[in-house]
Write a protein that holds these residues in place. Structure first.
Motif, PDB file in Angstrom:
ATOM      1  N   ARG A  26     -10.253   7.263  -2.999  1.00  0.00           N
ATOM      2  CA  ARG A  26     -10.155   8.496  -2.212  1.00  0.00           C
ATOM      3  C   ARG A  26     -10.792   8.194  -0.863  1.00  0.00           C
ATOM      4  O   ARG A  26     -11.996   8.055  -0.741  1.00  0.00           O
ATOM      5  CB  ARG A  26     -10.893   9.635  -2.928  1.00  0.00           C
ATOM      6  N   ARG A  27      -9.946   8.090   0.163  1.00  0.00           N
ATOM      7  CA  ARG A  27     -10.431   7.610   1.447  1.00  0.00           C
ATOM      8  C   ARG A  27     -11.442   8.552   2.101  1.00  0.00           C
ATOM      9  O   ARG A  27     -12.284   8.125   2.893  1.00  0.00           O
ATOM     10  CB  ARG A  27      -9.268   7.402   2.410  1.00  0.00           C
ATOM     11  N   VAL A  78      -8.217  12.385   7.087  1.00  0.00           N
ATOM     12  CA  VAL A  78      -7.291  12.584   5.975  1.00  0.00           C
ATOM     13  C   VAL A  78      -7.801  13.721   5.099  1.00  0.00           C
ATOM     14  O   VAL A  78      -8.997  14.035   5.103  1.00  0.00           O
ATOM     15  CB  VAL A  78      -7.151  11.295   5.135  1.00  0.00           C
ATOM     16  N   PRO A  79      -6.911  14.350   4.314  1.00  0.00           N
ATOM     17  CA  PRO A  79      -7.362  15.397   3.394  1.00  0.00           C
ATOM     18  C   PRO A  79      -8.319  14.852   2.339  1.00  0.00           C
ATOM     19  O   PRO A  79      -8.327  13.655   2.039  1.00  0.00           O
ATOM     20  CB  PRO A  79      -6.053  15.885   2.753  1.00  0.00           C
ATOM     21  N   GLU A  80      -9.113  15.720   1.751  1.00  0.00           N
ATOM     22  CA  GLU A  80     -10.079  15.305   0.740  1.00  0.00           C
ATOM     23  C   GLU A  80      -9.413  14.676  -0.478  1.00  0.00           C
ATOM     24  O   GLU A  80      -9.991  13.824  -1.147  1.00  0.00           O
ATOM     25  CB  GLU A  80     -10.939  16.498   0.310  1.00  0.00           C
ATOM     26  N   GLY A  81      -8.179  15.093  -0.763  1.00  0.00           N
ATOM     27  CA  GLY A  81      -7.483  14.540  -1.919  1.00  0.00           C
ATOM     28  C   GLY A  81      -6.610  13.341  -1.607  1.00  0.00           C
ATOM     29  O   GLY A  81      -5.803  12.919  -2.446  1.00  0.00           O
ATOM     30  N   PHE A  82      -6.764  12.758  -0.431  1.00  0.00           N
ATOM     31  CA  PHE A  82      -5.937  11.631   0.004  1.00  0.00           C
ATOM     32  C   PHE A  82      -6.327  10.364  -0.754  1.00  0.00           C
ATOM     33  O   PHE A  82      -7.498   9.987  -0.809  1.00  0.00           O
ATOM     34  CB  PHE A  82      -6.112  11.420   1.502  1.00  0.00           C
ATOM     35  N   VAL A  83      -5.322   9.688  -1.312  1.00  0.00           N
ATOM     36  CA  VAL A  83      -5.544   8.464  -2.090  1.00  0.00           C
ATOM     37  C   VAL A  83      -4.764   7.315  -1.456  1.00  0.00           C
ATOM     38  O   VAL A  83      -3.576   7.454  -1.145  1.00  0.00           O
ATOM     39  CB  VAL A  83      -5.081   8.644  -3.559  1.00  0.00           C
ATOM     40  N   ARG A  84      -5.453   6.193  -1.254  1.00  0.00           N
ATOM     41  CA  ARG A  84      -4.776   4.966  -0.835  1.00  0.00           C
ATOM     42  C   ARG A  84      -4.718   4.045  -2.045  1.00  0.00           C
ATOM     43  O   ARG A  84      -5.742   3.663  -2.598  1.00  0.00           O
ATOM     44  CB  ARG A  84      -5.532   4.287   0.301  1.00  0.00           C
ATOM     45  N   LEU A  85      -3.509   3.705  -2.443  1.00  0.00           N
ATOM     46  CA  LEU A  85      -3.279   2.864  -3.616  1.00  0.00           C
ATOM     47  C   LEU A  85      -2.718   1.522  -3.168  1.00  0.00           C
ATOM     48  O   LEU A  85      -1.679   1.461  -2.511  1.00  0.00           O
ATOM     49  CB  LEU A  85      -2.305   3.560  -4.569  1.00  0.00           C
ATOM     50  N   SER A  86      -3.405   0.449  -3.517  1.00  0.00           N
ATOM     51  CA  SER A  86      -2.932  -0.903  -3.239  1.00  0.00           C
ATOM     52  C   SER A  86      -2.369  -1.486  -4.530  1.00  0.00           C
ATOM     53  O   SER A  86      -3.083  -1.632  -5.524  1.00  0.00           O
ATOM     54  CB  SER A  86      -4.071  -1.781  -2.712  1.00  0.00           C
ATOM     55  N   VAL A 145       0.833  -1.204   0.000  1.00  0.00           N
ATOM     56  CA  VAL A 145       0.000   0.000   0.000  1.00  0.00           C
ATOM     57  C   VAL A 145       0.865   1.250   0.000  1.00  0.00           C
ATOM     58  O   VAL A 145       1.818   1.364   0.778  1.00  0.00           O
ATOM     59  CB  VAL A 145      -0.955   0.008   1.206  1.00  0.00           C
ATOM     60  N   VAL A 146       0.518   2.169  -0.876  1.00  0.00           N
ATOM     61  CA  VAL A 146       1.150   3.484  -0.973  1.00  0.00           C
ATOM     62  C   VAL A 146       0.051   4.520  -0.769  1.00  0.00           C
ATOM     63  O   VAL A 146      -1.047   4.380  -1.314  1.00  0.00           O
ATOM     64  CB  VAL A 146       1.808   3.686  -2.347  1.00  0.00           C
ATOM     65  N   SER A 147       0.318   5.550   0.023  1.00  0.00           N
ATOM     66  CA  SER A 147      -0.674   6.610   0.193  1.00  0.00           C
ATOM     67  C   SER A 147      -0.063   7.958  -0.176  1.00  0.00           C
ATOM     68  O   SER A 147       1.141   8.181  -0.013  1.00  0.00           O
ATOM     69  CB  SER A 147      -1.214   6.644   1.627  1.00  0.00           C
ATOM     70  N   PHE A 148      -0.919   8.834  -0.684  1.00  0.00           N
ATOM     71  CA  PHE A 148      -0.465  10.169  -1.088  1.00  0.00           C
ATOM     72  C   PHE A 148      -1.674  11.090  -1.217  1.00  0.00           C
ATOM     73  O   PHE A 148      -2.820  10.627  -1.202  1.00  0.00           O
ATOM     74  CB  PHE A 148       0.315  10.119  -2.404  1.00  0.00           C
ATOM     75  N   THR A 149      -1.398  12.375  -1.353  1.00  0.00           N
ATOM     76  CA  THR A 149      -2.470  13.363  -1.435  1.00  0.00           C
ATOM     77  C   THR A 149      -2.333  14.185  -2.709  1.00  0.00           C
ATOM     78  O   THR A 149      -1.232  14.648  -3.040  1.00  0.00           O
ATOM     79  CB  THR A 149      -2.445  14.290  -0.207  1.00  0.00           C
ATOM     80  N   LEU A 150      -3.434  14.342  -3.406  1.00  0.00           N
ATOM     81  CA  LEU A 150      -3.511  15.254  -4.548  1.00  0.00           C
ATOM     82  C   LEU A 150      -4.153  16.554  -4.107  1.00  0.00           C
ATOM     83  O   LEU A 150      -4.821  16.601  -3.067  1.00  0.00           O
ATOM     84  CB  LEU A 150      -4.295  14.586  -5.680  1.00  0.00           C
ATOM     85  N   PRO A 151      -3.964  17.640  -4.869  1.00  0.00           N
ATOM     86  CA  PRO A 151      -4.311  18.972  -4.370  1.00  0.00           C
ATOM     87  C   PRO A 151      -5.764  19.152  -3.936  1.00  0.00           C
ATOM     88  O   PRO A 151      -6.034  19.896  -2.990  1.00  0.00           O
ATOM     89  CB  PRO A 151      -3.964  19.894  -5.551  1.00  0.00           C
ATOM     90  N   THR A 152      -6.696  18.510  -4.614  1.00  0.00           N
ATOM     91  CA  THR A 152      -8.107  18.707  -4.306  1.00  0.00           C
ATOM     92  C   THR A 152      -8.876  17.396  -4.418  1.00  0.00           C
ATOM     93  O   THR A 152      -8.396  16.428  -5.009  1.00  0.00           O
ATOM     94  CB  THR A 152      -8.762  19.722  -5.263  1.00  0.00           C
ATOM     95  N   ARG A 153     -10.084  17.424  -3.888  1.00  0.00           N
ATOM     96  CA  ARG A 153     -10.971  16.267  -4.031  1.00  0.00           C
ATOM     97  C   ARG A 153     -11.264  16.006  -5.503  1.00  0.00           C
ATOM     98  O   ARG A 153     -11.244  14.851  -5.959  1.00  0.00           O
ATOM     99  CB  ARG A 153     -12.256  16.539  -3.264  1.00  0.00           C
ATOM    100  N   ARG A 171      -9.473  16.737  -8.113  1.00  0.00           N
ATOM    101  CA  ARG A 171      -8.288  16.202  -8.790  1.00  0.00           C
ATOM    102  C   ARG A 171      -8.125  14.708  -8.482  1.00  0.00           C
ATOM    103  O   ARG A 171      -7.822  13.897  -9.381  1.00  0.00           O
ATOM    104  CB  ARG A 171      -7.036  16.970  -8.342  1.00  0.00           C
ATOM    105  N   ALA A 172      -8.342  14.335  -7.229  1.00  0.00           N
ATOM    106  CA  ALA A 172      -8.247  12.924  -6.869  1.00  0.00           C
ATOM    107  C   ALA A 172      -9.304  12.099  -7.590  1.00  0.00           C
ATOM    108  O   ALA A 172      -9.020  10.995  -8.080  1.00  0.00           O
ATOM    109  CB  ALA A 172      -8.383  12.769  -5.360  1.00  0.00           C
ATOM    110  N   ASP A 173     -10.515  12.619  -7.681  1.00  0.00           N
ATOM    111  CA  ASP A 173     -11.577  11.887  -8.376  1.00  0.00           C
ATOM    112  C   ASP A 173     -11.261  11.728  -9.857  1.00  0.00           C
ATOM    113  O   ASP A 173     -11.505  10.657 -10.447  1.00  0.00           O
ATOM    114  CB  ASP A 173     -12.919  12.610  -8.194  1.00  0.00           C
ATOM    115  N   ARG A 174     -10.725  12.785 -10.469  1.00  0.00           N
ATOM    116  CA  ARG A 174     -10.369  12.687 -11.890  1.00  0.00           C
ATOM    117  C   ARG A 174      -9.240  11.678 -12.088  1.00  0.00           C
ATOM    118  O   ARG A 174      -9.234  10.921 -13.068  1.00  0.00           O
ATOM    119  CB  ARG A 174      -9.949  14.054 -12.435  1.00  0.00           C
ATOM    120  N   PHE A 175      -8.290  11.672 -11.174  1.00  0.00           N
ATOM    121  CA  PHE A 175      -7.193  10.707 -11.246  1.00  0.00           C
ATOM    122  C   PHE A 175      -7.726   9.277 -11.191  1.00  0.00           C
ATOM    123  O   PHE A 175      -7.361   8.429 -12.012  1.00  0.00           O
ATOM    124  CB  PHE A 175      -6.213  10.966 -10.100  1.00  0.00           C
ATOM    125  N   LEU A 176      -8.604   9.007 -10.250  1.00  0.00           N
ATOM    126  CA  LEU A 176      -9.151   7.656 -10.106  1.00  0.00           C
ATOM    127  C   LEU A 176      -9.971   7.263 -11.329  1.00  0.00           C
ATOM    128  O   LEU A 176      -9.927   6.110 -11.786  1.00  0.00           O
ATOM    129  CB  LEU A 176     -10.005   7.574  -8.842  1.00  0.00           C
TER     130      LEU A 176
END
Length: 385
Positions: A346-347, A355-363, A310-318, A320-325
């Motif tokens: 997006r957790r 966690v921030p709105e742009g937080f992503v947990r990647l498995s 598992v890797v976790s990281f944050t993108l600038p906004t919610r 942006r994270a949704d578009r990434f996913l």
């Protein structure tokens, strides 16, 4: 543990791959399969005194026995006096330890940054007049809350923040104050970390995740060294009936044979993905315990044999994270982790993690590393538009 070692014929010095492939197998029987099929039985023939190993399907099942031996051989190879019990889910296993060991008036120390169902557990414990104390995983902050506690609960690495605490240090301190210690070992897996060897009384995990690794089984387990405490866990399982089905148990055991192959592939790829993400300006708060500059690396490198998938990281906004996913093609938007197919989410959508709105947990799954990295980087590029 001696009976399970004898049944499987695995020496204490065997490698992880050998152990995973052979774990829990019975002695060979001519014309029988190496791993017997699932036993579907609500009851067993029981003439005379009820002294046999299998009496009723809620209490024991031969399919569970093979699986429990296998997990015990992975969590505590060569260690005597270890008992393992399987459950219907990871939460069933967690609940069995907490609610079998604690009574009204007791105090328990929990992480405040652990699995997102733990707040619900805290509410239930408080309703039973059990004092709940919480502290972050990082920095061994739970040390300051141990006086008078009955049980210390650790989750390391923590989910989803990937902080790591020093199990041996905390276990020694808790035992000096008369407290039991349980470690949620889900994220590390028994090939990544062995809490019982580090002084914990219980190793608890969701077998739904990397242990079984295919996203098709719900399972949990508890392995423990204290016979009295494990008797209470077993009684809780009987009273609540939180038992796995024989097919789920058999599928789990079947899957363990490839555990070392899956774990090594996923761990190696996770490090590659983390290194690639570190080069992206839009990525902040990157966490992976296997990165030498990660805040958890020093402790993780001392007590972990593998760093997880598992890797976790944050993108600038919610957004942006949704578009990434949405842009990912090789990664499923799903809430679990540890499977051979990569997942991410997006957790913040669950509302239970701080966690921030742009937080992503990647498995990270078992895809080719170059394909997965290319997919992640392409999705980052597309999400910026």
């Amino acid at each position: 543990m001696s009976d399970s070692a004898a049944a499987g014929g695995i020496g204490s010095g065997a490698g992880d791959g050998t152990r995973a492939v052979r774990a829990g197998l019975p002695e060979p029987v001519k014309y029988e399969p190496p791993l017997p099929g699932p036993v579907f039985a609500a009851h067993f023939h029981l003439p005379g005194e009820a002294t046999g190993p299998y009496k009723y399907g809620r209490d024991e099942n031969p399919t569970w026995t093979h699986l429990e031996r296998a997990i015990g051989e992975l969590e505590a190879p060569g260690q005597d006096g270890v008992e393992t019990l399987v459950f219907a889910s990871g939460m069933a296993a967690i609940s069995s330890v907490l609610f079998s060991q604690l009574r009204a008036g007791d105090a328990v120390v929990l992480p405040d940054d652990g699995y997102q169902v733990l707040p619900l557990v805290r509410e239930q414990l408080a309703a039973y007049d059990i004092e709940v104390r919480t502290a972050p995983t990082g920095g061994d902050a739970q040390l300051d809350l141990l006086d008078g506690a009955k049980l210390l609960w650790l989750e390391t690495p923590s989910n989803p923040g990937l902080d790591v605490c020093d199990i041996r240090r905390l276990a020694d301190a808790a035992h000096a104050r008369g407290a039991l210690v349980a470690v949620d070992n889900t994220l590390a897996s028994p090939l990544g970390q062995r809490p019982l060897e580090l002084g914990a009384d219980f190793a608890v995990a969701s077998g739904t995740k990397q242990l079984t690794g295919h996203g098709d089984v719900l399972l949990g387990y508890v392995a423990g060294t204290d016979a009295s405490a494990m008797a209470a866990v077993r009684r809780w399982r009987k009273v609540v009936g939180a038992i796995p089905g024989p097919m789920e148990a058999w599928l789990a055991h079947r899957s363990i044979a490839t555990l070392q192959l899956r774990v090594d592939r996923q761990n190696a790829t996770a490090l590659i993905v983390a290194q690639a993400l570190r080069e992206r300006a839009e990525v902040t708060g990157l966490r992976y315990p296997g990165l030498p500059d990660d805040p958890s690396y020093k402790i993780a490198s001392q007590q972990m044999r593998r760093y997880g998938c598992v890797v976790s990281f944050t993108l600038p906004t919610r957004a942006r994270a949704d578009r990434f996913l949405d842009a990912l093609r090789l990664v499923d938007d799903a809430t679990s982790f540890g499977g051979v197919r990569s997942t991410a989410e997006r957790r913040g959508r669950w509302g239970g993690d701080a966690v921030p709105e742009g937080f992503v947990r990647l498995s990270v799954g078992a895809e080719d590393p170059e394909d997965l990295v290319a997919d992640v980087l392409r999705a980052l590029d597309e999400s910026a538009r």
